[in-house]
Design a protein around this motif. Structure first.
Motif, short mmCIF file in Angstrom:
data_model
loop_
_atom_site.label_atom_id
_atom_site.label_comp_id
_atom_site.label_asym_id
_atom_site.label_seq_id
_atom_site.Cartn_x
_atom_site.Cartn_y
_atom_site.Cartn_z
N PHE A 3 42.21 56.77 13.54
CA PHE A 3 43.27 55.83 13.88
C PHE A 3 44.15 55.44 12.69
N SER A 56 26.80 55.53 20.85
CA SER A 56 28.16 55.12 20.48
C SER A 56 28.07 54.17 19.29
N ARG A 57 28.24 54.70 18.11
CA ARG A 57 28.04 53.89 16.91
C ARG A 57 29.16 52.88 16.68
N ASN A 58 30.37 53.25 17.09
CA ASN A 58 31.53 52.40 16.75
C ASN A 58 32.15 51.72 17.96
N ARG A 79 23.97 60.04 24.11
CA ARG A 79 24.91 59.98 23.00
C ARG A 79 25.01 58.53 22.54
N LYS A 112 35.72 49.81 18.14
CA LYS A 112 36.80 50.32 19.00
C LYS A 112 37.38 49.19 19.87
N LEU A 148 38.09 57.66 16.93
CA LEU A 148 38.31 56.36 16.28
C LEU A 148 38.52 56.50 14.77
N GLN A 149 37.82 57.45 14.18
CA GLN A 149 37.94 57.64 12.72
C GLN A 149 39.37 57.99 12.30
N ASP A 194 40.78 54.74 21.22
CA ASP A 194 41.18 53.34 21.06
C ASP A 194 42.67 53.18 21.40
N LEU A 195 43.09 51.95 21.63
CA LEU A 195 44.47 51.72 22.08
C LEU A 195 45.51 51.94 20.98
N VAL A 196 45.09 51.84 19.71
CA VAL A 196 46.03 52.16 18.61
C VAL A 196 46.42 53.63 18.72
N PRO A 246 46.43 45.96 19.47
CA PRO A 246 47.63 46.48 20.14
C PRO A 246 47.86 45.89 21.52
N ILE A 248 39.43 46.96 17.57
CA ILE A 248 40.66 47.65 17.14
C ILE A 248 41.64 47.72 18.31
N SER A 249 41.12 47.88 19.51
CA SER A 249 41.98 47.98 20.69
C SER A 249 42.57 46.64 21.10
N MET A 263 37.30 57.05 26.18
CA MET A 263 38.69 56.73 25.90
C MET A 263 38.92 56.58 24.41
N TRP A 322 34.41 63.46 20.67
CA TRP A 322 33.78 62.25 21.20
C TRP A 322 34.67 61.06 20.85
N SER A 323 34.58 60.04 21.66
CA SER A 323 35.41 58.85 21.47
C SER A 323 35.21 58.25 20.07
N ASP A 324 33.97 58.27 19.56
CA ASP A 324 33.69 57.74 18.21
C ASP A 324 34.41 58.54 17.14
N ASP A 325 34.48 59.86 17.35
CA ASP A 325 35.14 60.72 16.36
C ASP A 325 36.64 60.45 16.34
#
Lengths: 164, 169
Positions: A137, B129-131, B127, B135, A134-135, A3-5, B142, B138-139, A1, A129-132
């Motif tokens: 936002f 998940s670094r961030n 995979r 996340k 995020l960058q 992020d929510l922003v 909102p 940040i989530s 998913m 990818w979800s991490d990508d």
């Protein structure tokens, strides 16, 4: 998913063009419901199973179109009758936009089972990818701010030309 | 919802009701949709296709050679030359044999792996998940903001059991 922003910014940008010609104030409560619909699939599932991992299997339907639609229906029915249809439309559109954005996310298993409960087959476009995601936002926030400034200036100009 | 409905019943007894029981179709629809959601939840809980690591560890013989896709919030523990230790938030940690390129202790990981009855996993794809924590934080903002806006613009009328727009909204 994502992020929510990102989710909220995306649904905001989709909805805003439909509001430009009308007064912003009357739209705000329904825009809030759109935002709520946008974050609903994640806050009813992710927030629970991050804290209680064992709830994953049971809350999973809330992150599918059918489950989210049912939940939006329940919430909309809690609204007073004059608001109910608009509440349902905004909540379910928000949830739909959430799933549109999620479809672009890469997953190890290939995607989300959007056809649940009819099929568990993972479906997705799988671009990032979800991490990508995020960058980006801050970019989403910047785009929203620019669009809002643009709308504000356009409205000012329109009122100014009308008053002349 | 059920607590609120109980409150509605007490209002009826007190002769004060102007709420949900004056609107039985809405009441029936809410109950019906709640039951549908419960049914979906039950179906998901019992018929999902993914195999969880904890199930495999409970019945190692039955799940030997099966593809595991579900873990209880998995983290990377110690890293070895031929793999790493997978730490779960709930459940035992397990040895995973994999390529160690890009692995980092303490980070979340997505993993598809083959389970072996001896109690270890052979990674098929993974995979890092670094961030993930970033996340989540940040989530949170909102989500709180939307909650605040909802409270600011709507109110719940307990007597009528419905959400209404605040007058100024």
């Amino acid at each position: 998913m994502p992020d929510l922003v990102t989710h909220i910014a995306f649904s905001h940008l989709v909805r805003r063009p439909f509001e430009i010609k009308q007064s912003g104030k009357s739209h705000l409560p329904f825009r809030i419901l759109l935002y709520l619909g946008t974050i609903l699939p994640d806050i009813t599932t992710r927030s629970l199973y991050i804290v209680f991992p064992s709830t994953h299997d049971w809350t999973y339907p809330l992150h599918t179109p059918v489950g989210a639609l049912v939940l939006c229906g329940i919430i909309a029915l809690l609204f007073e009758s004059s608001l109910r249809k608009k509440a349902f439309a905004n909540l379910s559109t928000g949830a739909g936009l959430h799933f549109v954005l999620d479809s672009f996310q890469k997953q190890l298993i290939g995607g989300y089972p959007w056809l649940f409960p009819f099929s568990w087959k993972p479906i997705g476009i799988g671009l990032l990818w979800s991490d990508d995601i995020l960058q980006y936002f801050p970019v989403w926030i910047a785009v929203v701010v620019i669009v809002e400034i643009g709308i504000f200036i356009a409205k000012k100009r329109r009122t100014h030309s009308k008053s002349r | 919802i059920f607590i609120a409905l109980f409150r509605q019943c007490t209002y009826i007894e007190a002769g004060k009701n102007n709420g949900i029981f004056m609107d039985l179709r809405r009441f029936a629809a809410i109950i019906g949709l709640c039951l549908l959601l419960l049914a979906l939840s039950y179906f998901s809980g019992h018929s999902h296709p993914w195999i969880a690591l904890n199930e495999c560890l409970e019945h190692p013989e039955a799940y030997d050679g099966q593809l595991v896709t579900k873990y209880e919030e998995s983290l990377i523990g110690s890293i070895y030359s031929d793999g790493f230790q997978l730490i779960q938030k709930r459940g035992p940690s397990v040895r995973v044999y994999s390529d160690t390129t890009g692995l980092q202790t303490g980070k979340n990981i997505g993993l598809i792996a083959v389970f072996h009855k001896e109690g270890y996993l052979q990674a098929v794809s993974l995979r890092v998940s670094r961030n993930r924590n970033a996340k989540i934080w940040i989530s949170a903002f909102p989500a709180l903001l939307v909650g605040f806006l909802c409270i600011r613009h709507f109110r719940f009328n307990r007597n009528a059991f419905q959400i209404e727009l605040k007058e100024y909204a």
